[in-house]
Design a protein around this motif. Structure first.
Motif, PDB file in Angstrom:
ATOM      1  N   GLY A 147      94.007  20.996  61.462  1.00 53.46           N
ATOM      2  CA  GLY A 147      93.793  21.654  62.747  1.00 53.46           C
ATOM      3  C   GLY A 147      92.558  21.166  63.488  1.00 53.46           C
ATOM      4  O   GLY A 147      92.053  21.854  64.375  1.00 53.46           O
ATOM      5  N   LEU A 148      92.073  19.970  63.142  1.00 51.31           N
ATOM      6  CA  LEU A 148      90.879  19.413  63.773  1.00 51.31           C
ATOM      7  C   LEU A 148      91.242  18.116  64.497  1.00 51.31           C
ATOM      8  O   LEU A 148      92.252  17.492  64.208  1.00 51.31           O
ATOM      9  CB  LEU A 148      89.813  19.114  62.712  1.00 51.31           C
ATOM     10  N   GLY A 185      88.690  21.868  67.399  1.00 48.40           N
ATOM     11  CA  GLY A 185      89.372  22.580  66.331  1.00 48.40           C
ATOM     12  C   GLY A 185      88.647  23.852  65.970  1.00 48.40           C
ATOM     13  O   GLY A 185      87.984  24.459  66.805  1.00 48.40           O
ATOM     14  N   TYR A 186      88.759  24.243  64.720  1.00 43.07           N
ATOM     15  CA  TYR A 186      88.160  25.482  64.252  1.00 43.07           C
ATOM     16  C   TYR A 186      86.634  25.348  64.193  1.00 43.07           C
ATOM     17  O   TYR A 186      86.109  24.416  63.603  1.00 43.07           O
ATOM     18  CB  TYR A 186      88.708  25.853  62.869  1.00 43.07           C
ATOM     19  N   ASN A 187      85.935  26.296  64.812  1.00 44.40           N
ATOM     20  CA  ASN A 187      84.473  26.228  64.927  1.00 44.40           C
ATOM     21  C   ASN A 187      83.759  26.061  63.589  1.00 44.40           C
ATOM     22  O   ASN A 187      82.791  25.319  63.486  1.00 44.40           O
ATOM     23  CB  ASN A 187      83.931  27.466  65.630  1.00 44.40           C
ATOM     24  N   ASP A 188      84.237  26.749  62.574  1.00 43.20           N
ATOM     25  CA  ASP A 188      83.528  26.697  61.284  1.00 43.20           C
ATOM     26  C   ASP A 188      83.649  25.342  60.591  1.00 43.20           C
ATOM     27  O   ASP A 188      82.851  25.009  59.724  1.00 43.20           O
ATOM     28  CB  ASP A 188      84.022  27.813  60.358  1.00 43.20           C
ATOM     29  N   LYS A 189      84.610  24.521  60.983  1.00 42.46           N
ATOM     30  CA  LYS A 189      84.819  23.224  60.346  1.00 42.46           C
ATOM     31  C   LYS A 189      84.263  22.054  61.159  1.00 42.46           C
ATOM     32  O   LYS A 189      84.215  20.928  60.677  1.00 42.46           O
ATOM     33  CB  LYS A 189      86.317  22.984  60.107  1.00 42.46           C
ATOM     34  N   LEU A 190      83.839  22.293  62.408  1.00 47.07           N
ATOM     35  CA  LEU A 190      83.395  21.200  63.264  1.00 47.07           C
ATOM     36  C   LEU A 190      82.158  20.466  62.733  1.00 47.07           C
ATOM     37  O   LEU A 190      82.120  19.236  62.772  1.00 47.07           O
ATOM     38  CB  LEU A 190      83.161  21.696  64.694  1.00 47.07           C
TER      39      LEU A 190
END
Length: 123
Positions: free
Chosen positions: A20-21, A38-43
């Motif tokens: 999802g990134l 994508g997902y904020n926590d994974k950026l």
């Protein structure tokens, strides 16, 4: 350079998309633009992994060079010979306002004059 890096990182990009990134690399007049989404926590993890992969990439394979060169030659040839008058005017305007700037014909000539340079060390 961005196309060669993107081609070399294709497997990495696939894994990021599945999670999802996404990321993008783009050359600008002042340097390199990197975009992540994508997902904020994974950026932050994605950006760190991308930076590490880019830093460790000092050469591209002959296959990657050949792929990128073929794409660029096709794109420059098409842009030089098949652009609409409106696109030609925008290109001329851009070359007039931003220096240094090169026409598609000039870019194609420079690309065709290059030998198989795969080292990214001087970039």
């Amino acid at each position: 350079w961005c196309m060669a890096v993107a081609e070399e990182l294709n497997e990495f990009a696939y894994e990021a998309r599945v999670a999802g990134l996404s990321y993008s690399l783009r050359a600008t007049a002042t340097g390199l633009a990197i975009g992540v989404g994508g997902y904020n926590d994974k950026l932050p993890t994605l950006l760190a992994a991308l930076a590490n992969r880019m830093a460790s990439l000092s050469e591209v394979s002959e296959q990657t060079y050949s792929i990128v060169r073929t794409i660029l030659e096709r794109d420059y040839t098409n842009a030089a010979s098949r652009s609409t008058p409106y696109q030609q005017a925008l290109s001329y305007e851009s070359r007039t306002l931003h220096r240094p700037a090169y026409s598609y014909e000039e870019r194609l000539e420079a690309l065709q004059a290059m030998d198989g340079c795969t080292s990214l060390g001087g970039i």
